[in-house]
Design an enzyme around this catalytic site. Structure first.
Site, PDB file in Angstrom:
ATOM      1  N   GLU A   1       0.824  -1.212   0.000  1.00 37.79           N
ATOM      2  CA  GLU A   1       0.000   0.000   0.000  1.00 37.79           C
ATOM      3  C   GLU A   1       0.858   1.262   0.000  1.00 37.79           C
ATOM      4  O   GLU A   1       0.625   2.206   0.759  1.00 37.79           O
ATOM      5  CB  GLU A   1      -0.964  -0.020   1.194  1.00 37.79           C
TER       6      GLU A   1
ATOM      7  N   ASP B   1      -8.316  -9.079   3.491  1.00 36.82           N
ATOM      8  CA  ASP B   1      -8.167  -7.985   4.446  1.00 36.82           C
ATOM      9  C   ASP B   1      -9.358  -7.880   5.388  1.00 36.82           C
ATOM     10  O   ASP B   1     -10.182  -6.984   5.242  1.00 36.82           O
ATOM     11  CB  ASP B   1      -8.002  -6.667   3.648  1.00 36.82           C
TER      12      ASP B   1
ATOM     13  N   GLU C   1     -13.002  -2.556  11.637  1.00 39.52           N
ATOM     14  CA  GLU C   1     -12.868  -1.786  10.395  1.00 39.52           C
ATOM     15  C   GLU C   1     -13.935  -2.156   9.360  1.00 39.52           C
ATOM     16  O   GLU C   1     -14.595  -1.288   8.803  1.00 39.52           O
ATOM     17  CB  GLU C   1     -11.472  -2.007   9.812  1.00 39.52           C
TER      18      GLU C   1
HETATM   19  O1  GCW Z   1      -7.077  -3.041   6.402  1.00 36.73           O
HETATM   20  C1  GCW Z   1      -6.244  -2.216   5.662  1.00 36.73           C
HETATM   21  C2  GCW Z   1      -6.560  -0.851   6.147  1.00 36.73           C
HETATM   22  C3  GCW Z   1      -5.407   0.098   6.187  1.00 36.73           C
HETATM   23  C4  GCW Z   1      -4.269  -0.582   6.904  1.00 36.73           C
HETATM   24  C5  GCW Z   1      -3.883  -1.820   6.116  1.00 36.73           C
HETATM   25  C6  GCW Z   1      -2.833  -2.642   6.834  1.00 36.73           C
HETATM   26  C7  GCW Z   1      -2.731   0.423   8.414  1.00 36.73           C
HETATM   27  O2  GCW Z   1      -7.601  -0.353   5.380  1.00 36.73           O
HETATM   28  O3  GCW Z   1      -5.828   1.248   6.860  1.00 36.73           O
HETATM   29  O4  GCW Z   1      -3.172   0.262   7.108  1.00 36.73           O
HETATM   30  O5  GCW Z   1      -4.982  -2.665   5.953  1.00 36.73           O
HETATM   31  O6  GCW Z   1      -3.204  -3.591   7.502  1.00 36.73           O
HETATM   32  O7  GCW Z   1      -1.662  -2.339   6.715  1.00 36.73           O
END
Ligand code: GCW
Length: 824
Positions: A291, A370, A398
């Protein structure tokens, strides 16, 4: 008795230590000693004794005194085996007491009863004390018992930023940071340490994995040492997330190539500097090449090369590296039917197995994507057989309602932990892999992203702390059942009244499944606004972008084909026995069907329903269940404190409304996409609804809502003037009692005011008071902000004139979607 009348803000979590008043319950603790012996003067040992005195005093009343030597009286005696042996030579040492283990035993000595709380080391004593107090709080008999944690790593991650915000945090600002510094007052940090210790958690990474480069600056490290000091007396070691480009940015080197000797030397010197300040520092957590974060790929190096440089620097200090397996390309080509984000963990790490230093642990999210509401377990768990692993879970909700929906995640985690990967065609459940048992690894364990904040009750929703408690309990012992965990939490958090316990246990137990039903069933993922704030519905946001969480829906069918035969080949990453189950439509479980396969909408599930009808039914069933939460909760009125009662009730009412937003958005979207009507005739037919844009408006103007499925008919109305706007309708309902629901949008910032009038008389009013999560981008009319207010039991007759009046405030134009009038 505390609990009924006394207001509680949730700050004590499950450590309330309520006074026990029932005579029968008190009777069993009547003979407990009033003296506590603690010969060890370490901060952890001291805390253990003080906690025992505090808890017993609070629950049983009277005094409990802590001494350093044995009194001529009954006593609790705390100590490590060596200390206990010095005090009580006749005490029989348990054969093996691991450093964090405890053993509770009874000894009769010179006519006195001694309760011995032995810990392998001081931390074990602390865990023994919390265990004992938990028995009393749950009004259970205290029996001799010995326990040891399942694995060494039982950490939490906090995604806190130095400015005091928290990435994916939903309960206020950081307890650690503010304005670029560590907070002056760290009281909440020690309280957090105490909560963590009480469920056996022993590590806390305090800063965001998207790590700020200032983290490793000398001044910041000195500040961070204060956090470590606050956590240490609770046996919680602090660790830090680090950015791999630190040698270049903080150290002013010309490179951060892990193979450059200057880079290795920089990490060594930095690590030594940290340990001078924080002797029990836990280690580094690394998010790299993920990311947009910098990483070794920039120099053509592997994660193993990068992790090992840090590991060597930490080794002399007994620190560890948790290198995250969450490495993937977020610029995937969505046209490519073979591209698959789910493959990334395995593809990036599989070939590196065995190439990591022994103090490196790969931290793997439980699913390959995720934290979606349902995912299979990551195939990487079975692929790393010569590398230590930790499972990463998420307590912060989340993708699971952001602590505005009650979603108890333990049942979901248990499915992941219990999944038998059948690596090498033998039993290898994920829990045993991460414990290091399956493949005989030296390290391993559990990590959860928690993101508590400054909100009084840590996680905002009074029900959400069950996830932190449950996580700690599972990390200590993954074989505990969901029922054991939720029952313990409820008793500790709300008391032992049987109706309270059974009601809350039931509500929590099925809440994850219910959430899955009204968000994303059949393995579709959460169907939320995936490139936004991850809260309300936003179905198409998943498709046609590089982030790779596609559902591949078109007019004919849906689902990601991940088979080996025709799809992305992801299924082939599992060991053969498990791969076989997923590969075949005949054996793939319904709940993962659309994660693994692409099928037509009229494909018939094992349950006998078609996919499309299941999507409709599950959304209606889930929303119907969510609607039962508030009335079930209302039965507890007067049985728990009013503060938490009211707070929870408001959230349950909100959840019922937002579950309808989800239900309608997903169902309508699928109806339009598939063209197949709901066999039960519900989707697209809302005879009790009056669209705002169809009412006679004064001042209100219609607007299109995007995405269209998040408003009824794709439209709403807004008021763009300083004085009230009104919507008027003439009702032709048969005479009787009705509920009137107003679907409106609650956006940040601004507190619009609404009022309902019947035949000119006000019947209710309310404010758009921001019960929705305070997400930054939350300024739109959409599935995040759509909210429902219901007034119950209104007497209506034909010809009644209903007026909804809205007063805009700030950026909030008192938006309205529709009014729905139903029989109770
Ligand atoms: O779940 C996603 C999130 C990001 C997060 C990333 C991760 C901290 O949307 O906000 O970043 O994963 O786990 O690195």
């Amino acid at each position: 008795m505390c609990g009924v009348a006394q207001a509680e803000n949730g700050a004590t979590g499950w450590l309330r230590y309520s006074r026990i008043t029932e005579p029968s319950a008190l009777q069993q603790y009547r003979l407990l000693p009033r003296r506590i012996v603690q010969s060890d003067t370490s901060p952890i040992g001291g805390n253990a004794a003080a906690e025992l005195a505090r808890g017993l005093r609070s629950m049983l009343g009277g005094q409990f005194q802590v001494d350093a030597t044995l009194p001529d009286a009954d006593a609790f005696v705390l100590g490590t085996p060596d200390e206990l042996h010095r005090l009580l030579p006749q005490w029989k040492r348990p054969s093996m007491l691991a450093p964090e283990a405890f053993a509770l035993s009874k000894l009769d000595e010179h006519g006195h009863h001694l309760w011995i709380v032995a810990g392998g080391r001081e931390k074990g004593e602390l865990y023994g004390v919390f265990h004992l107090l938990e028995q009393v709080a749950e009004q259970r008999e205290i029996v001799p018992n010995a326990e040891a944690p399942s694995a060494a790593i039982r950490w939490v991650n906090q995604w806190d930023n130095l400015d005091g915000s928290i990435e994916r945090g939903y309960a206020g600002r950081s307890i650690f940071f503010d304005g670029g510094h560590v907070r002056a007052d760290l009281t909440r940090v020690s309280e957090y340490g105490r909560l963590l210790a009480s469920v056996g958690l022993n590590g806390c990474t305090v800063n965001n994995v998207n790590s700020d480069l200032r983290t490793l600056q000398p001044e910041m490290l000195r500040e961070l040492a204060r956090i470590a000091d606050a956590l240490r007396p609770w046996g919680v070691r602090m660790s830090l997330s680090v950015d791999l480009s630190s040698p270049e940015v903080v150290g002013h080197l010309s490179t951060f190539d892990p193979l450059d000797p200057r880079v290795a030397a920089w990490w060594q010197q930095k690590t030594d500097e940290i340990y001078k300040l924080i002797p029990d520092f836990g280690g580094f957590v690394v998010k790299a090449d993920s990311e947009g974060r910098p990483g070794p790929s920039q120099y053509g190096r592997t994660p193993a090369v990068a992790a090992n440089v840090l590991a060597r620097a930490l080794k002399p200090h007994h620190g560890i590296v948790l290198y995250r397996g969450f490495v993937y390309n977020h610029h995937l080509d969505w046209h490519d039917l073979k591209a698959d984000r789910a493959r990334a963990g395995y593809d990036n790490f599989r070939a590196l197995d065995g190439k990591f230093e022994p103090n490196v642990v790969i931290q793997i999210k439980h699913g390959p994507i995720d934290f979606q509401v349902r995912e299979p377990v990551s195939p990487l768990f079975a692929a790393l057989r010569h590398t230590s692993q930790a499972i990463e879970l998420q307590v912060t909700q989340e993708y699971a309602g952001q602590q505005r929906h009650m979603v108890f995640l333990v049942p979901m985690w248990k499915i992941a932990l219990d999944t038998d990967m059948r690596a090498g065609n033998r039993s290898t459940p994920v829990k045993e892999i991460v414990e290091g048992k399956s493949f005989h690894q030296p390290l391993g364990g559990f990590v959860a992203v928690v993101n508590v904040g400054l909100d009084d009750d840590w996680l905002h929703h009074p029900m959400a702390m069950a996830n932190l408690y449950g996580y700690g309990k599972l990390a200590w012992n993954p074989n505990l059942t969901t029922d054991q965990i939720i029952d313990g939490w409820t008793r500790l958090t709300f008391g032992n009244n049987p109706l309270v316990v059974s009601t809350i246990d039931d509500l929590q137990r099925n809440s994850w499944h219910t959430y899955e039903q009204y968000t994303g069933p059949l393995g579709l993922g959460t169907l939320t606004d995936i490139i936004g704030i991850h809260y309300g519905p936003g179905i198409e946001s998943a498709e046609r972008n590089g982030w790779g969480q596609w559902i591949r829906a078109d007019h004919k069918g849906i689902g990601m084909d991940r088979t080996v035969a025709t799809g992305t080949g992801y299924i082939g990453q599992y060991p053969p026995e498990l791969a076989k189950v997923y590969e075949s439509l005949a054996t793939c479980p319904d709940e993962l069907l659309l994660f693994m396969h692409h099928v037509p909408y009229n494909y018939v599930l094992h349950s006998g329903k078609t996919v499309i009808q299941h999507v409709y039914d599950s959304h209606y069933d889930g929303a119907a269940t969510a609607a039962t939460y508030a009335p079930r909760w209302e039965k507890l009125h007067g049985l728990i404190d009013d503060e938490r009662y009211q707070r929870t009730l408001a959230l349950f009412e909100y959840q019922a409304g937002h579950a309808i937003v989800w239900r309608d958005a997903v169902s309508e979207w699928f109806l339009r996409m598939s063209g197949i009507p709901d066999a039960k005739g519900r989707v697209g037919h809302d005879p009790n609804r009056i669209e705002a844009e169809a009412m006679q408006g004064d001042g209100y103007t219609p607007v299109d809502v995007t995405p269209w499925e998040t408003a009824s008919g794709g439209k709403a109305v807004v008021c763009n003037r300083a004085v009230a706007c009104t919507l008027t309708t003439k009702l032709e309902k048969p005479e009787g009692i009705y509920n009137i629901a107003v679907q409106y949008f609650d956006i940040h910032p601004g507190t619009a005011q609404y009022e309902l009038l019947l035949n000119g008389k006000p019947i209710t009013h309310w404010a758009a008071n921001n019960i929705v999560p305070p997400a930054v981008s939350d300024k739109k009319l959409d599935g995040h902000t759509s909210t429902r207010f219901t007034v119950h039991g209104v007497w209506l007759a034909p010809g009644d004139r209903l007026v909804l009046s809205g007063v805009a405030n700030g950026a909030e134009p008192a938006p309205v979607d529709y009014i729905e009038i139903t029989r109770p």
